[in-house]
Design a protein around this motif. Structure first.
Motif, mmCIF file in Angstrom:
data_model
loop_
_atom_site.group_PDB
_atom_site.id
_atom_site.type_symbol
_atom_site.label_atom_id
_atom_site.label_comp_id
_atom_site.label_asym_id
_atom_site.label_seq_id
_atom_site.Cartn_x
_atom_site.Cartn_y
_atom_site.Cartn_z
ATOM 1 N N GLU A 114 -7.522 -5.039 12.151
ATOM 2 C CA GLU A 114 -6.112 -4.822 11.823
ATOM 3 C C GLU A 114 -5.915 -4.490 9.725
ATOM 4 O O GLU A 114 -5.163 -3.338 9.307
ATOM 5 C CB GLU A 114 -5.132 -4.521 12.149
ATOM 6 N N THR A 115 -6.025 -5.473 9.513
ATOM 7 C CA THR A 115 -5.008 -6.079 7.831
ATOM 8 C C THR A 115 -6.687 -5.221 6.544
ATOM 9 O O THR A 115 -6.302 -4.492 5.927
ATOM 10 C CB THR A 115 -5.786 -7.084 6.826
ATOM 11 N N PHE A 116 -7.995 -4.517 7.381
ATOM 12 C CA PHE A 116 -8.810 -3.655 6.721
ATOM 13 C C PHE A 116 -8.923 -2.414 7.097
ATOM 14 O O PHE A 116 -8.778 -1.461 5.796
ATOM 15 C CB PHE A 116 -10.428 -4.003 7.427
ATOM 16 N N VAL A 117 -8.534 -1.645 7.911
ATOM 17 C CA VAL A 117 -7.278 -0.741 8.183
ATOM 18 C C VAL A 117 -6.015 -0.377 7.267
ATOM 19 O O VAL A 117 -5.856 1.174 6.652
ATOM 20 C CB VAL A 117 -6.914 -0.370 10.026
ATOM 21 N N HIS A 118 -5.790 -1.734 6.832
ATOM 22 C CA HIS A 118 -4.327 -0.964 6.374
ATOM 23 C C HIS A 118 -3.985 -0.857 4.770
ATOM 24 O O HIS A 118 -3.524 -1.106 3.948
ATOM 25 C CB HIS A 118 -2.913 -2.326 6.923
ATOM 26 N N GLY A 119 -5.833 -1.538 4.831
ATOM 27 C CA GLY A 119 -6.012 -1.329 3.048
ATOM 28 C C GLY A 119 -6.312 -2.990 2.049
ATOM 29 O O GLY A 119 -6.183 -3.194 1.005
ATOM 30 N N ALA A 120 -6.440 -3.780 2.924
ATOM 31 C CA ALA A 120 -6.516 -5.422 2.226
ATOM 32 C C ALA A 120 -7.961 -5.297 1.845
ATOM 33 O O ALA A 120 -8.456 -4.381 2.279
ATOM 34 C CB ALA A 120 -6.286 -6.630 3.250
ATOM 35 N N ASN A 121 -8.321 -5.955 0.627
ATOM 36 C CA ASN A 121 -9.819 -5.565 -0.045
ATOM 37 C C ASN A 121 -10.702 -6.396 0.162
ATOM 38 O O ASN A 121 -11.896 -6.238 0.703
ATOM 39 C CB ASN A 121 -9.212 -5.552 -1.440
ATOM 40 N N ILE A 122 -10.221 -7.212 0.924
ATOM 41 C CA ILE A 122 -10.899 -9.445 1.890
ATOM 42 C C ILE A 122 -10.364 -9.729 2.252
ATOM 43 O O ILE A 122 -9.128 -9.345 1.980
ATOM 44 C CB ILE A 122 -11.723 -9.850 0.343
ATOM 45 N N ARG B 242 1.087 -1.370 0.315
ATOM 46 C CA ARG B 242 -0.032 -0.548 0.263
ATOM 47 C C ARG B 242 1.098 1.504 -0.021
ATOM 48 O O ARG B 242 0.325 1.928 -0.574
ATOM 49 C CB ARG B 242 -0.939 -0.231 1.332
ATOM 50 N N GLU B 243 1.979 1.243 0.709
ATOM 51 C CA GLU B 243 3.217 2.443 0.404
ATOM 52 C C GLU B 243 3.553 2.717 -0.980
ATOM 53 O O GLU B 243 4.430 3.817 -1.610
ATOM 54 C CB GLU B 243 3.518 2.519 1.702
ATOM 55 N N ASN B 244 3.551 1.333 -1.806
ATOM 56 C CA ASN B 244 4.464 1.455 -3.056
ATOM 57 C C ASN B 244 3.859 1.911 -3.921
ATOM 58 O O ASN B 244 2.791 1.746 -4.351
ATOM 59 C CB ASN B 244 5.490 -0.203 -3.228
ATOM 60 N N GLU B 245 4.216 3.483 -4.775
ATOM 61 C CA GLU B 245 3.912 3.853 -6.457
ATOM 62 C C GLU B 245 3.198 2.561 -6.633
ATOM 63 O O GLU B 245 2.008 2.842 -7.401
ATOM 64 C CB GLU B 245 3.904 4.397 -6.638
ATOM 65 N N VAL B 246 3.656 1.866 -7.196
ATOM 66 C CA VAL B 246 3.404 1.354 -8.668
ATOM 67 C C VAL B 246 2.674 0.239 -8.061
ATOM 68 O O VAL B 246 1.994 -0.996 -8.708
ATOM 69 C CB VAL B 246 4.873 -0.061 -8.961
ATOM 70 N N LEU B 247 3.057 -1.097 -6.170
ATOM 71 C CA LEU B 247 1.636 -1.497 -6.290
ATOM 72 C C LEU B 247 0.622 -1.212 -5.029
ATOM 73 O O LEU B 247 -0.504 -2.041 -5.282
ATOM 74 C CB LEU B 247 2.390 -2.543 -5.424
ATOM 75 N N ARG B 248 0.215 0.145 -4.994
ATOM 76 C CA ARG B 248 -0.729 0.244 -4.220
ATOM 77 C C ARG B 248 -1.970 0.424 -4.810
ATOM 78 O O ARG B 248 -2.841 -0.283 -3.887
ATOM 79 C CB ARG B 248 -0.568 1.740 -4.272
ATOM 80 N N ASN B 249 -2.635 -0.245 -5.579
ATOM 81 C CA ASN B 249 -3.387 -0.377 -6.471
ATOM 82 C C ASN B 249 -3.997 -1.613 -6.362
ATOM 83 O O ASN B 249 -4.387 -2.528 -6.779
ATOM 84 C CB ASN B 249 -4.335 -0.244 -7.400
ATOM 85 N N LEU B 250 -2.830 -3.048 -6.063
ATOM 86 C CA LEU B 250 -3.408 -4.283 -6.594
ATOM 87 C C LEU B 250 -3.952 -4.629 -5.466
ATOM 88 O O LEU B 250 -4.283 -4.294 -4.333
ATOM 89 C CB LEU B 250 -1.855 -4.514 -5.971
ATOM 90 N N ALA C 54 -16.361 0.414 -3.595
ATOM 91 C CA ALA C 54 -17.700 0.157 -2.687
ATOM 92 C C ALA C 54 -17.214 -0.280 -0.940
ATOM 93 O O ALA C 54 -17.422 -1.388 -0.182
ATOM 94 C CB ALA C 54 -18.465 0.013 -2.998
ATOM 95 N N LEU C 55 -15.777 -0.442 -0.735
ATOM 96 C CA LEU C 55 -15.257 -1.015 0.448
ATOM 97 C C LEU C 55 -15.587 -0.754 1.508
ATOM 98 O O LEU C 55 -15.571 0.252 2.166
ATOM 99 C CB LEU C 55 -13.730 -1.007 0.253
ATOM 100 N N ASN C 56 -16.363 -1.886 2.522
ATOM 101 C CA ASN C 56 -17.059 -1.579 3.510
ATOM 102 C C ASN C 56 -16.415 -2.682 4.807
ATOM 103 O O ASN C 56 -16.309 -3.275 4.188
ATOM 104 C CB ASN C 56 -18.497 -0.887 3.821
#
Length: 148
Positions: A101-109, A77-85, A138-140
């Motif tokens: 914690e994984t939700f807060v750090h941007g995991a998708n599922i 998530r901090e990497n410009e190239v990988l951020r949108n994976l 619509a991530l929630n």
């Protein structure tokens, strides 16, 4: 347009889990190319290689040696190239803390490792068939934890 092949990456230090995952992916009716790594460092080295083909989805086990899933997620998530994976946490842990914690750090599922092969296949089929471009907008918390 030919069949699109979906590039999938799994980082998991458990050889049995990797084997089952590979078998389940093979039985889903989607053309996939699967790469597997034993730990997060191998995964990130691969993703950051100059000629890397970025996967459509990364499955991350949380508890791995060298670099665990949480560290990987943060670095992605901090990497410009990988951020949108698209990152799917794939773990035996069902602790609220890990999920949060994984939700807060941007995991998708978040997927709890199913205890049967058919459940695993069903979970993977569901995850692979999600249209992530729409799903992520619509991530929630309600659709974060995959419930079978």
């Amino acid at each position: 347009m030919g069949l699109q092949i979906m590039n999938i990456v799994l980082a998991d230090d458990d050889a049995d889990d990797r084997m089952l995952f590979e078998e389940a992916i093979g039985e889903i009716d989607i053309s996939t190319k699967l790469l597997m790594f034993n730990d997060g460092k191998q995964l990130l080295d691969h993703l950051l290689a100059p000629d890397a083909i970025l996967p459509e989805i990364v499955f991350l086990d949380l508890n791995m040696p060298v670099k665990d899933g949480m560290q990987c997620l943060k670095e992605i998530r901090e990497n410009e190239v990988l951020r949108n994976l698209c990152v799917a946490i794939y773990s035996t842990s069902s602790s609220e803390e890990d999920i949060e914690e994984t939700f807060v750090h941007g995991a998708n599922i978040y997927i709890n490792k199913p205890n049967s092969f058919s459940a695993l296949k069903k979970a993977l089929a569901r995850v692979l068939k999600i249209n992530w471009q729409y799903h992520t907008s619509a991530l929630n918390r309600d659709n974060f934890l995959l419930r079978l």
